[in-house]
Design a protein around this motif. Structure first.
Motif, PDB file in Angstrom:
ATOM      1  N   THR A 176       0.811  -1.218   0.000  1.00  0.00           N
ATOM      2  CA  THR A 176       0.000   0.000   0.000  1.00  0.00           C
ATOM      3  C   THR A 176       0.845   1.269   0.000  1.00  0.00           C
ATOM      4  O   THR A 176       0.368   2.323  -0.439  1.00  0.00           O
ATOM      5  N   LEU A 177       2.094   1.193   0.446  1.00  0.00           N
ATOM      6  CA  LEU A 177       2.931   2.394   0.511  1.00  0.00           C
ATOM      7  C   LEU A 177       3.657   2.652  -0.804  1.00  0.00           C
ATOM      8  O   LEU A 177       3.586   3.741  -1.366  1.00  0.00           O
ATOM      9  N   THR A 178       4.358   1.647  -1.308  1.00  0.00           N
ATOM     10  CA  THR A 178       5.210   1.842  -2.485  1.00  0.00           C
ATOM     11  C   THR A 178       4.528   1.482  -3.795  1.00  0.00           C
ATOM     12  O   THR A 178       4.978   1.897  -4.860  1.00  0.00           O
ATOM     13  N   GLY A 179       3.460   0.689  -3.728  1.00  0.00           N
ATOM     14  CA  GLY A 179       2.802   0.237  -4.946  1.00  0.00           C
ATOM     15  C   GLY A 179       3.465  -0.955  -5.595  1.00  0.00           C
ATOM     16  O   GLY A 179       2.927  -1.519  -6.565  1.00  0.00           O
ATOM     17  N   LEU A 180       4.615  -1.384  -5.092  1.00  0.00           N
ATOM     18  CA  LEU A 180       5.250  -2.592  -5.614  1.00  0.00           C
ATOM     19  C   LEU A 180       4.468  -3.818  -5.140  1.00  0.00           C
ATOM     20  O   LEU A 180       3.649  -3.739  -4.225  1.00  0.00           O
ATOM     21  N   ALA A 181       4.742  -4.965  -5.753  1.00  0.00           N
ATOM     22  CA  ALA A 181       4.110  -6.193  -5.290  1.00  0.00           C
ATOM     23  C   ALA A 181       4.546  -6.471  -3.851  1.00  0.00           C
ATOM     24  O   ALA A 181       5.669  -6.155  -3.447  1.00  0.00           O
ATOM     25  N   ASN A 182       3.642  -7.059  -3.059  1.00  0.00           N
ATOM     26  CA  ASN A 182       3.935  -7.268  -1.646  1.00  0.00           C
ATOM     27  C   ASN A 182       4.512  -8.660  -1.362  1.00  0.00           C
ATOM     28  O   ASN A 182       4.690  -9.481  -2.262  1.00  0.00           O
ATOM     29  N   ASP A 261      11.316  -7.528 -15.108  1.00  0.00           N
ATOM     30  CA  ASP A 261      11.919  -7.906 -13.834  1.00  0.00           C
ATOM     31  C   ASP A 261      10.844  -7.774 -12.751  1.00  0.00           C
ATOM     32  O   ASP A 261      10.024  -6.859 -12.789  1.00  0.00           O
ATOM     33  N   GLN A 262      10.856  -8.676 -11.802  1.00  0.00           N
ATOM     34  CA  GLN A 262       9.835  -8.693 -10.752  1.00  0.00           C
ATOM     35  C   GLN A 262      10.330  -7.925  -9.525  1.00  0.00           C
ATOM     36  O   GLN A 262      11.404  -8.227  -8.997  1.00  0.00           O
ATOM     37  N   LEU A 263       9.541  -6.937  -9.083  1.00  0.00           N
ATOM     38  CA  LEU A 263       9.940  -6.065  -7.975  1.00  0.00           C
ATOM     39  C   LEU A 263       8.961  -6.234  -6.814  1.00  0.00           C
ATOM     40  O   LEU A 263       7.745  -6.186  -7.011  1.00  0.00           O
ATOM     41  N   PHE A 264       9.497  -6.385  -5.612  1.00  0.00           N
ATOM     42  CA  PHE A 264       8.668  -6.628  -4.427  1.00  0.00           C
ATOM     43  C   PHE A 264       9.181  -5.810  -3.243  1.00  0.00           C
ATOM     44  O   PHE A 264      10.384  -5.602  -3.101  1.00  0.00           O
ATOM     45  N   ARG A 265       8.259  -5.364  -2.422  1.00  0.00           N
ATOM     46  CA  ARG A 265       8.661  -4.898  -1.097  1.00  0.00           C
ATOM     47  C   ARG A 265       8.511  -6.091  -0.169  1.00  0.00           C
ATOM     48  O   ARG A 265       7.411  -6.583   0.080  1.00  0.00           O
ATOM     49  N   PHE A 266       9.647  -6.548   0.369  1.00  0.00           N
ATOM     50  CA  PHE A 266       9.670  -7.766   1.163  1.00  0.00           C
ATOM     51  C   PHE A 266       9.239  -7.516   2.594  1.00  0.00           C
ATOM     52  O   PHE A 266       8.675  -8.375   3.249  1.00  0.00           O
TER      53      PHE A 266
END
Length: 360
Positions: A176-182, A261-266
Motif C-alpha cells: 500500500t505504501l510503495t505500490g510494488l508487489a507485496n 523484472d519482478q519487484l517486491f517490497r519484502f
C-alpha cells in the motif's frame, strides 16, 4: 418479511432478464470467483467468445516507462483460437512497444475508449482499464459493422466489471505504501519464477534457439536490497520522512529495472528483485547501476541514502528458503564490509570470502 420480498424480487428480475443478460451474469459470477490474474484474463476471454463471438480480441497488460512503454498480449482470441499467458511473468516474444500499434497508443494517451474502422468495414475498439491515472490494461476487440447497440452496452458493462475486479485484486497484491508487489504476492508466485529458472540450463544448450545479443550463459537472479541505516532515518527525521524514502526508493526501482523484472517490497526497508535471464556480468552491472542511482539521489528531508545488495543465481530444483538464505548471506557480507555495495553469493563462494556453512 424482507428476505421473502427480496427473494421474490430476485425471481422476477431473473424471469424478466433477457438470455444475453443471464449469460452476462453467469460469466460475471465466473470471473468474480477467480483470484489469479491469469485465470481472470482467461475467464474474460471465455466470456467475450461466448457472449459476442468477436473476430479478434486481446487483453494487453501495460508497462509504462519514461522512454518506451510496453504492452504484453497476455490473453485473447486469435486465428488459432483462445490463448492465455502467465500474466505475472511477461514473455518478451508476446510483448511490443506500444507505439507499434497507433490505436493502442491513442488509448493510452487519451485514457478513453478509441475506435477505428477497419478496411473490411468492422470496428476495432480499445478500452482502457485505468489505475493510478495510468492504463493498467487495454482491452482490444473487433466487432462487425452490424453489431447491435444493446450488445455494445453489455460489452462495455463487462469490460467495466473486469476493470473493477482487477483493481480489487491489485489492491490485495500491492504494497500500500510503495505500490510494488507485496510479500504475499512474492510467496505466491516464486514457484512460477523457479519453473522458469529451471529451464535456464536447458537454454544454454548449443541446439537451443538463438540468444540475445549479450550472449553467454544467462540465468535468473534474485537480489535482496536493503536501505542502509534506515533506522537512523526514522529516528532522526520521523516515520513520515522514512515513508517518503521508501516511496522514492520504490520509484527508483521501477525506473532502473526492466519491465519484466519482478519487484517486491519484502518488508520494512527490504526489497526483492527477481532479474530476468542475464549473464553474471550483466546482472552485476544492473545491480551496480541501481546502487549508484540510489547513492546519487537526494531523498527529500533525509538527504542522501545508500543501499546494500546481496544476490544469487536461481538454481534448477531450487527452494524458496535456499534462494533467500543465499541472497541474505551475500547481503549480510555486504553490510559487514562497508555497506553501499553489491555482493554476489556465487562469487563470494568461488573466492572463498564466504562458505556454504554460513547459510546453513
Amino acid at each position: 418479511h424482507p428476505p421473502a420480498k427480496f427473494a421474490t424480487f430476485g425471481v422476477l428480475l431473473w424471469q424478466r432478464s433477457t438470455p444475453a443478460m443471464l449469460q452476462l451474469i453467469e460469466h460475471i459470477i465466473r470471473i468474480s470467483s477467480k483470484r489469479d490474474r491469469t485465470e481472470i484474463n482467461a475467464a474474460l476471454v471465455d466470456a467475450m467468445q461466448d457472449l459476442f463471438s468477436p473476430p479478434a480480441f486481446a487483453v494487453y497488460r501495460c508497462y509504462p516507462a519514461q522512454k518506451k512503454s510496453i504492452v504484453f498480449s497476455c490473453a485473447g482470441l486469435g486465428p488459432a483460437g483462445q490463448f492465455s499467458h502467465n500474466a505475472y511473468l511477461p514473455e518478451r516474444r508476446h510483448c511490443q512497444p506500444i507505439e507499434h500499434d497507433p490505436l493502442l497508443l491513442r488509448c493510452q494517451t487519451e485514457h478513453a475508449i478509441v475506435l477505428e474502422t477497419l478496411p473490411n468495414g468492422s470496428d476495432r475498439l480499445v478500452f482502457p482499464v485505468i489505475e493510478n491515472n495510468q492504463p493498467a490494461y487495454l482491452i482490444d476487440i473487433s466487432l462487425p459493422v452490424d453489431f447491435p447497440a444493446d450488445r455494445r452496452v453489455l460489452l462495455m458493462g463487462l469490460v467495466e466489471y473486469f476493470g473493477h475486479h482487477i483493481s480489487l485484486l491489485d489492491y490485495g497484491e500491492a504494497d500500500t505504501l510503495t505500490g510494488l508487489a507485496n510479500r504475499k504476492t512474492f510467496d505466491k508466485h516464486l514457484f512460477e519464477v523457479l519453473g522458469k529458472a529451471a529451464n535456464d540450463d536447458a537454454r544454454q544448450h548449443p541446439a537451443a534457439p538463438c540468444r540475445r545479443r549479450s550472449g553467454g550463459n544467462e540465468h535468473h537472479w534474485l537480489a535482496i536490497c536493503d536501505i542502509d541505516h534506515f533506522k537512523r532515518i526514522n529516528d532522526g527525521h520521523g516515520h513520515l520522512t522514512g515513508d517518503a524514502v521508501l516511496v522514492m526508493f520504490g520509484q527508483l526501482m521501477r525506473e532502473t529495472f526492466r519491465y519484466d523484472d519482478q519487484l517486491f517490497r519484502f518488508g520494512g526497508e527490504e526489497f526483492i528483485v527477481v532479474l530476468q535471464p542475464a549473464t553474471e556480468k550483466n546482472a552485476l552491472g544492473v545491480f551496480e547501476r541501481f546502487r549508484t542511482t540510489v547513492a546519487d539521489r537526494s531523498f527529500a528531508d533525509a538527504g542522501r541514502a545508500t543501499v546494500s545488495i546481496g544476490y544469487c543465481r536461481l538454481l534448477p530444483h531450487d527452494t524458496p528458503t535456499g534462494i533467500i538464505d543465499r541472497a541474505d548471506a551475500a547481503l549480510y557480507w555486504a553490510k559487514q564490509n562497508g555497506r553501499n555495495r553489491v555482493a554476489c553469493y556465487d562469487t563470494l563462494i568461488a573466492s572463498g570470502a564466504l562458505t556454504t556453512t554460513a547459510v546453513q
